[in-house]
Design a protein around this motif. Structure first.
Motif, PDB file in Angstrom:
ATOM      1  N   GLN A   7      74.070 -33.025  91.550  1.00 24.97           N
ATOM      2  CA  GLN A   7      75.046 -33.329  90.499  1.00 24.97           C
ATOM      3  C   GLN A   7      76.409 -33.586  91.150  1.00 24.97           C
ATOM      4  O   GLN A   7      76.848 -32.808  91.991  1.00 24.97           O
ATOM      5  N   SER A  11      73.002 -27.508  91.750  1.00 26.13           N
ATOM      6  CA  SER A  11      71.992 -28.524  92.092  1.00 26.13           C
ATOM      7  C   SER A  11      72.047 -28.765  93.601  1.00 26.13           C
ATOM      8  O   SER A  11      72.908 -28.241  94.292  1.00 26.13           O
ATOM      9  N   HIS A  30      74.817 -38.357  89.188  1.00 28.54           N
ATOM     10  CA  HIS A  30      74.259 -37.622  90.321  1.00 28.54           C
ATOM     11  C   HIS A  30      73.819 -38.547  91.451  1.00 28.54           C
ATOM     12  O   HIS A  30      73.792 -39.768  91.287  1.00 28.54           O
ATOM     13  N   SER A  80      61.047 -30.188  90.404  1.00 26.22           N
ATOM     14  CA  SER A  80      62.233 -29.642  89.737  1.00 26.22           C
ATOM     15  C   SER A  80      62.552 -30.472  88.493  1.00 26.22           C
ATOM     16  O   SER A  80      62.350 -31.696  88.482  1.00 26.22           O
ATOM     17  N   MET A  85      65.354 -31.246  87.613  1.00 20.98           N
ATOM     18  CA  MET A  85      66.436 -32.156  87.981  1.00 20.98           C
ATOM     19  C   MET A  85      65.901 -33.475  88.539  1.00 20.98           C
ATOM     20  O   MET A  85      66.595 -34.475  88.541  1.00 20.98           O
ATOM     21  N   THR A 124      63.285 -23.495  88.679  1.00 18.73           N
ATOM     22  CA  THR A 124      63.871 -24.836  88.575  1.00 18.73           C
ATOM     23  C   THR A 124      62.829 -25.881  88.150  1.00 18.73           C
ATOM     24  O   THR A 124      63.164 -27.048  87.979  1.00 18.73           O
ATOM     25  N   SER A 162      70.897 -29.987  85.167  1.00 16.52           N
ATOM     26  CA  SER A 162      71.005 -29.138  86.357  1.00 16.52           C
ATOM     27  C   SER A 162      71.069 -27.667  85.969  1.00 16.52           C
ATOM     28  O   SER A 162      70.970 -27.323  84.794  1.00 16.52           O
TER      29      SER A 162
END
Ligand code: SF4
Length: 508
Positions: A13, A20, A62, A90, A92, A123, A426
């Motif tokens: 991020q 993150s 990001h 993850s 993310m 995560t 995140s």
């Protein structure tokens, strides 16, 4: 069969080095690679992050760190694979995973594409909540939870054998009536030693930071799986059905010694989401490590339940090589903990921190802010408790803004409002409504930590020196090198874009 296992790039991020960008290893994928090799299958691995962690691409709010899958589309690993397994490492990286699935489907219309859930990380995320997104990108099956106990059944279905039923831990685009998702088998499988030789270990080792305190060569291990607790902000209760499965101490120590001998590694980051549920199991692991003269160090980097570590175990932990223990009070307020569904013995944790301190084990406490139930008074209690922990000898604090990861109770109950749906999901999501308020609380907790540490004398200065000289004993001491390294990548990326030399799909 020829399987190609793919782990995606890592998301960082912008402007946030805390929530993150942690370089988690694709541990479950390395276990699956070993499992398939033992069965005699042909296995290729494309670890997009580990292959090229100095490569950066920009995506809105990001960056993606690692190589793009487009760079591999002409390789035999892609053209010859019969089954692709994409690793949902993850939440993310979930958008990146959808992109990879789409590119593979366009290149290999006839191949099977499956996605493997990462059920052993907070995560990670619960795949069924993104099922439609994956299926619309051409994914054939979602593998939820562990796959080792019924792999034959999974393969029969993926090979499209006539009459093969949909396995209970699998979701497919058209789910047959009556299909009940059941992630875990009742039997406890034993796991092969992860096939790290198929991964670019140097890619991880060469970074000046890692999930735990960065040491030269290190490897992650899982000594147990799952967690019995129901915390409402966490995905683990859904991805593990509130079950905890422990590995046999002998198997754990044999794996550590095998990895030590194979890769010359002496530092191990314990990545279990809840490693110490049975305290006597860790007594046995420690005794075996000492008895077999393993000569290794281990670090509980993902958080242990403080109550399950007894004070009289600390000397044995230290003697066996433990150098780091992360615990998760989450909040100083019992009201918030009650809503979360987690019990935490604040008094015991203070004694544990002090005891670890006296035996040379560094401690971290993880705190949350921005839980929907948290009031100003609850935040004040967290500030107060943090001060007590630092005075007891705490070495570092990590503060996260609660995020609705897919599968958590807060996510399912839509209890967290997101203003910007395109923002990176995140561990401190900037797209969250009232993010500024929680960011302010986070800063206040960090400030309290630093002030209390300064009052303790030389401690913080020593941490600073270790951080600057690249000898971290805590995660926070990784930070200066990590920030410097990522800023260098960003600068390089910008210069390269300015010069019009940016590769492939960077700068999108
Ligand atoms: S204790 Fe709570 S936060 Fe930790 S893994 Fe278990 S459910 Fe998740």
């Amino acid at each position: 069969m020829h399987f190609t296992l793919i782990s995606p790039r890592l998301a960082i991020q912008k402007g946030d080095f805390l929530g993150s960008g942690i370089p988690y290893w694709p541990l479950e994928l390395a276990v699956l690679a070993a499992f398939l090799q033992e069965r005699g299958d042909e296995v290729s691995v494309i670890d997009l992050f580990g292959t090229s962690p100095t490569q950066l691409s920009e995506r809105g709010d990001h960056y993606l760190q690692g190589a793009s899958v487009a760079e591999f589309l002409d390789s035999p690993s892609i053209s010859e694979a019969q089954v692709f397994v994409l690793y949902a490492i993850s939440f993310m990286s979930s958008a990146e995973l959808l992109d990879i699935a789409g590119q593979l489907r366009a290149r290999r219309p006839e191949a099977v594409i499956a996605v493997l859930e990462n059920s052993q990380a907070v995560t990670g995320f619960s795949l069924p909540h993104m099922g439609e997104n994956f299926f619309s990108c051409g994914v054939d099956a979602l593998l939820c939870g562990e796959v080792y106990a019924n792999w034959d059944e999974i393969i029969r279905y993926l090979k499209r054998e006539e009459g093969a039923p949909v396995p209970s831990n699998m979701l497919v685009p058209k789910i047959p009536a009556g299909h009940v998702l059941k992630r875990l088998s009742d039997s406890l499988p034993s796991y092969p030693v992860p096939a790290w030789s198929m991964f670019n270990l140097q890619g991880y080792w060469s970074l000046p930071y890692s999930h735990g305190p960065k040491t030269g060569k290190f490897l992650p291990i899982l000594t147990s799986r799952g967690c019995p607790y129901p915390c409402d902000f966490c995905v683990i209760p859904e991805t593990n059905g509130r079950k905890w499965r422990s590995r046999n101490p002998d198997e754990v120590v044999s794996e550590i010694i095998a990895l030590r001998d194979r890769y010359g590694v002496r530092h191990f980051q314990i990545e279990d989401v809840n490693p110490t549920i049975k305290s006597e199991r860790w007594d046995e692991i420690c005794r075996l490590l000492i008895e077999r003269q393993a000569g290794v160090f281990f670090y509980f980097v993902s958080g242990a339940k403080a109550e399950t570590v007894h004070l009289d175990q600390v000397p044995l932990f230290a003697e066996a090589g433990c150098r780091y223990l992360s615990i998760s009070p989450e909040s100083g307020s019992n009201n918030v903990l009650k809503v979360i569904g987690k019990r935490f013995d604040h008094a015991h944790a203070l004694k544990l921190i002090a005891s670890c301190r006296s035996y040379g084990i560094r401690t971290q406490a993880c705190l949350l802010t921005g839980h929907p139930a948290e009031t100003e008074e609850d935040h004040r209690l967290s500030c107060e408790y943090l001060g007590k922990m630092v005075r007891a000898g705490l070495d570092e604090v990590a503060v996260f803004v609660v995020a609705p990861f897919a599968g958590s109770a807060l996510y399912k109950g839509r209890q967290i409002d997101i203003d910007d749906q395109d923002a990176l999901p995140s561990f401190s999501p900037k797209g969250r409504k009232a993010y500024e308020t929680y960011s302010h609380r986070r800063s206040e907790l960090t400030r309290i930590f630093l002030i209390e540490k300064l009052k303790k004398g030389a401690d913080l200065w020593l941490q600073g020196l270790r951080a600057v000289f690249g000898r971290p004993q805590t995660k926070i001491e990784n930070l200066p090198w990590r920030i410097g390294f990522v800023l260098m990548l960003i600068m390089r990326h910008r210069v390269s874009r300015m010069l019009g030399k940016s590769k492939g799909n960077s700068g999108a």
